[in-house]
Design a protein around this motif. Sequence first.
Motif, PDB file in Angstrom:
ATOM      1  N   ARG A 263     -14.815 -17.956 -10.994  1.00 12.13           N
ATOM      2  CA  ARG A 263     -14.267 -16.563 -10.518  1.00 12.13           C
ATOM      3  C   ARG A 263     -14.091 -16.419  -8.991  1.00 12.13           C
ATOM      4  O   ARG A 263     -13.495 -15.497  -8.743  1.00 12.13           O
ATOM      5  CB  ARG A 263     -15.481 -15.566 -11.028  1.00 12.13           C
ATOM      6  N   THR A 264     -14.437 -17.429  -8.319  1.00 10.45           N
ATOM      7  CA  THR A 264     -13.992 -17.391  -7.144  1.00 10.45           C
ATOM      8  C   THR A 264     -12.760 -17.948  -6.510  1.00 10.45           C
ATOM      9  O   THR A 264     -12.441 -17.950  -5.383  1.00 10.45           O
ATOM     10  CB  THR A 264     -15.104 -18.331  -6.123  1.00 10.45           C
ATOM     11  N   MET A 265     -12.049 -18.663  -7.702  1.00 13.02           N
ATOM     12  CA  MET A 265     -10.642 -18.823  -7.436  1.00 13.02           C
ATOM     13  C   MET A 265      -9.691 -18.322  -8.431  1.00 13.02           C
ATOM     14  O   MET A 265      -8.609 -18.336  -7.988  1.00 13.02           O
ATOM     15  CB  MET A 265     -10.606 -20.413  -7.552  1.00 13.02           C
ATOM     16  N   VAL A 266     -10.314 -17.612  -9.364  1.00 18.38           N
ATOM     17  CA  VAL A 266      -9.229 -17.092 -10.211  1.00 18.38           C
ATOM     18  C   VAL A 266      -9.874 -15.801 -11.136  1.00 18.38           C
ATOM     19  O   VAL A 266     -11.097 -16.016 -11.511  1.00 18.38           O
ATOM     20  CB  VAL A 266      -8.882 -17.963 -11.567  1.00 18.38           C
ATOM     21  N   PRO A 267      -9.100 -14.837 -11.291  1.00 21.78           N
ATOM     22  CA  PRO A 267     -10.106 -13.594 -11.932  1.00 21.78           C
ATOM     23  C   PRO A 267      -9.826 -13.808 -13.303  1.00 21.78           C
ATOM     24  O   PRO A 267      -8.699 -14.094 -13.712  1.00 21.78           O
ATOM     25  CB  PRO A 267      -9.119 -12.414 -11.387  1.00 21.78           C
ATOM     26  N   LEU A 268     -10.876 -14.092 -13.947  1.00 24.00           N
ATOM     27  CA  LEU A 268     -11.125 -14.467 -15.242  1.00 24.00           C
ATOM     28  C   LEU A 268     -12.276 -13.919 -16.048  1.00 24.00           C
ATOM     29  O   LEU A 268     -13.174 -13.398 -15.312  1.00 24.00           O
ATOM     30  CB  LEU A 268     -10.794 -15.864 -15.589  1.00 24.00           C
ATOM     31  N   GLN A 269     -12.397 -14.231 -17.406  1.00 20.62           N
ATOM     32  CA  GLN A 269     -13.577 -13.873 -18.097  1.00 20.62           C
ATOM     33  C   GLN A 269     -14.675 -15.202 -17.707  1.00 20.62           C
ATOM     34  O   GLN A 269     -14.329 -16.305 -18.864  1.00 20.62           O
ATOM     35  CB  GLN A 269     -13.352 -13.855 -19.256  1.00 20.62           C
ATOM     36  N   ASP A 270     -15.250 -15.478 -16.902  1.00 23.26           N
ATOM     37  CA  ASP A 270     -15.920 -16.535 -16.328  1.00 23.26           C
ATOM     38  C   ASP A 270     -17.336 -16.602 -17.187  1.00 23.26           C
ATOM     39  O   ASP A 270     -18.333 -16.471 -16.763  1.00 23.26           O
ATOM     40  CB  ASP A 270     -16.149 -16.309 -15.030  1.00 23.26           C
TER      41      ASP A 270
ATOM     42  N   THR B 176     -21.947 -12.748 -17.118  1.00 24.23           N
ATOM     43  CA  THR B 176     -20.720 -12.629 -16.982  1.00 24.23           C
ATOM     44  C   THR B 176     -20.692 -10.741 -16.983  1.00 24.23           C
ATOM     45  O   THR B 176     -21.312 -10.236 -17.916  1.00 24.23           O
ATOM     46  CB  THR B 176     -19.473 -13.260 -18.071  1.00 24.23           C
ATOM     47  N   TYR B 177     -19.320 -10.254 -16.389  1.00 22.60           N
ATOM     48  CA  TYR B 177     -19.106  -8.885 -16.505  1.00 22.60           C
ATOM     49  C   TYR B 177     -18.346  -8.816 -17.713  1.00 22.60           C
ATOM     50  O   TYR B 177     -18.012  -7.509 -18.118  1.00 22.60           O
ATOM     51  CB  TYR B 177     -18.543  -8.289 -15.308  1.00 22.60           C
ATOM     52  N   ALA B 178     -17.703  -9.829 -18.113  1.00 22.83           N
ATOM     53  CA  ALA B 178     -16.509  -9.491 -19.145  1.00 22.83           C
ATOM     54  C   ALA B 178     -16.845  -9.059 -20.341  1.00 22.83           C
ATOM     55  O   ALA B 178     -17.874  -9.080 -20.780  1.00 22.83           O
ATOM     56  CB  ALA B 178     -15.802 -11.001 -19.232  1.00 22.83           C
TER      57      ALA B 178
END
Length: 650
Positions: free
Chosen positions: A196-203, A65-67
């Motif tokens: 992360r392909t459907m929602v921008p979030l901390q995946d 994750t990049y988060a």
Amino acid sequence: MSVRMAAGTSVLALTAALGACSGGDGEPEEEISYVEDDASDNTPGTEKEASWTALSGEAARDKFTYANYEEITVTHVDLDLNVDFETKIISGAAVLDFERRNSEADTLVLDANDLTINTVEANVGGEWVETDYEMGPDDEAMGSKFEIELPGGADSVRIGYATSPEAEGVQWLSPEQTKGGEFPYLFTQFQPLYARTMVPLQDTPAVRITYDAHITTPPELIAVMSARQDEDGTRDGDYSFKMSQPIPSYLLALAVGDIEFRAISDKVGVYSEAYIVDDAAAEFEDTPKMMDAIEALYGPYRWGRYDLIVLPPSFPFGGMENPRLSFMTPTLIAGDKSLTNVVAHELAHSWSGNLVTNATWRDAWLNEGFTSYVENRTMEALYGVDRAVMERALDKKSLVNDVDIAPDPALTTLKMPADLAHPDDAFTDVSYVGGMFFLKFLETRFGRDAFDPFLKSYFEHYAFQSVTTEDFLSYFEDNLWENDPDAVTKAEIDAWVYEPGFPDSIEDPQSDAFEKVQAQLDAWLGGGDVDGLETSAWTTHEWLYFLRVLPNSVTAEQLAALDQRFSLSESENAEIACAWYLKALAAGYEPVFEPLDIFLTSVGRGKFIYPLYQSLVDNGYRDWGYAVYQAARPGYHPIAQRRIDGIFGE
Ligand code: BES
Ligand code: ZN
């Protein structure tokens, strides 16, 4: 027998375990408490040094994750999305609430993959204000780093966005690709890193969120999610959902289609296209009993309802444990409940995986190994010891094979290495079956009287948290080992968890039924007549054993004799069919080509189709396989397409 890497193996890639052969609403939302059981086990004065200590810093971090979740943690996601089948785009807004762990942090870092961002706003004191953001370059596996500048005092952001028609976590099916033939269909598959392909979030499984969703669809279709559906379940294209228990992002899930519902009990039911809904309800009728068995062992089911949805055949897995609503392949509907261990498995994840979650994909065995163990205990409770032993014996064979062909010994440890290249590499028999046999080893050494309550307390202690292997080991040390220090040694535990392969202490499951099958097989291979095989009482498991242990030296003539006597090429059981096709390809028994063609163009489950395409390539049928693939490819899920492209070197 120990299961150690053969020296100098191997050029083959490790076969992933998964890639080898309404009444949905209405119940009152239960009050769930998330109070941590904080009874400190490290009572001051206990001198003994801890054997395993929690990892910190980089070592504890999920590197997929990049988060910046250590600084700022997203706690709740509110989705307002429209599903457009014409453009294959899901669009709308996501509001993310977050908490700052570091009060200085002024950037929220999220994961995004193939998303088009239209607006980004931050909420400051109740006002939405536009804010700057930056989308980083697109990495093949990880997608993009999505950085949002936070004005002081902001505690949520609102992102207006749209998905790509190629989003890897979403499969769009045309009406022709459904059995009904009249309406399109959509389903998501987010584990391990496609949310992360459907929602921008901390995946990342390290972060847990609650969520609300408002989804609009064409009015004839029904939408279901891994959440409680609003009271108004009318088929009108407007649906609302609430998941009030914190879940990791990979458990977000959505399916939209022309589906029906059948109740199995007042708490359990099944959705699917109309053609199979009654068969599915019959096949899965024991699910409430499975629930009772797991609750008796490991404590209450904490998620309210438990429903299953049988997806179209392109679903690339056997099952996916989306909370409250497992997603299942139709290949489980065999007519005789012989493949329902997959239901036990997905249901078991409601404890191991969904309630207590692996904090990083290096710890995947905490999800899959524990779940395979609970699955096997469930099968034993419902159908008896013999069936549970048969399933373990088949699993053990497959584990030995996986360890044998592992491309790298580092991938044969339960705790996956720090340089794990992709989360998928953690989902092999090593995590599933190896993890199960490790827990079986502990069960044997400590006895069920101690081990069962221990596991129950582990699920309770870490409920709604994400944990590492080391968290588990230190909990084990304090709550099981300490009471019976002679049961195991530290060296034994370390060998199981951190050393390549599996120790001699691994169980060798002895199935009387399989011994009898083996004796018959030996007699036949030794020159006996095929009519001498007495198979009338065989279950699916005995057939699977027979087919899988058939030696590679078996000839096309011998297979022809078997086929003539037992019509194996016509088997309706997908597991038996797959095991049969694999032997047939290896022996060059070509009459299977016709049924195999039909199988490959109608089934998209990776466990079957990846090894079959691989076997076609390996046995000199590349061109035939490639032609079948070209016809079948548009119907396969993006995950399967990528995998099989690789098999054909594309
Ligand atoms: N969680 C997995 C499916 C999965 C794993 C999806 C990794 C994506 C990445 C699910 O619980 C599972 O293990 N399914 C198995 C069931 C079997 C082992 C009983 C499957 O699909 O075959
Ligand atoms: Zn699983």
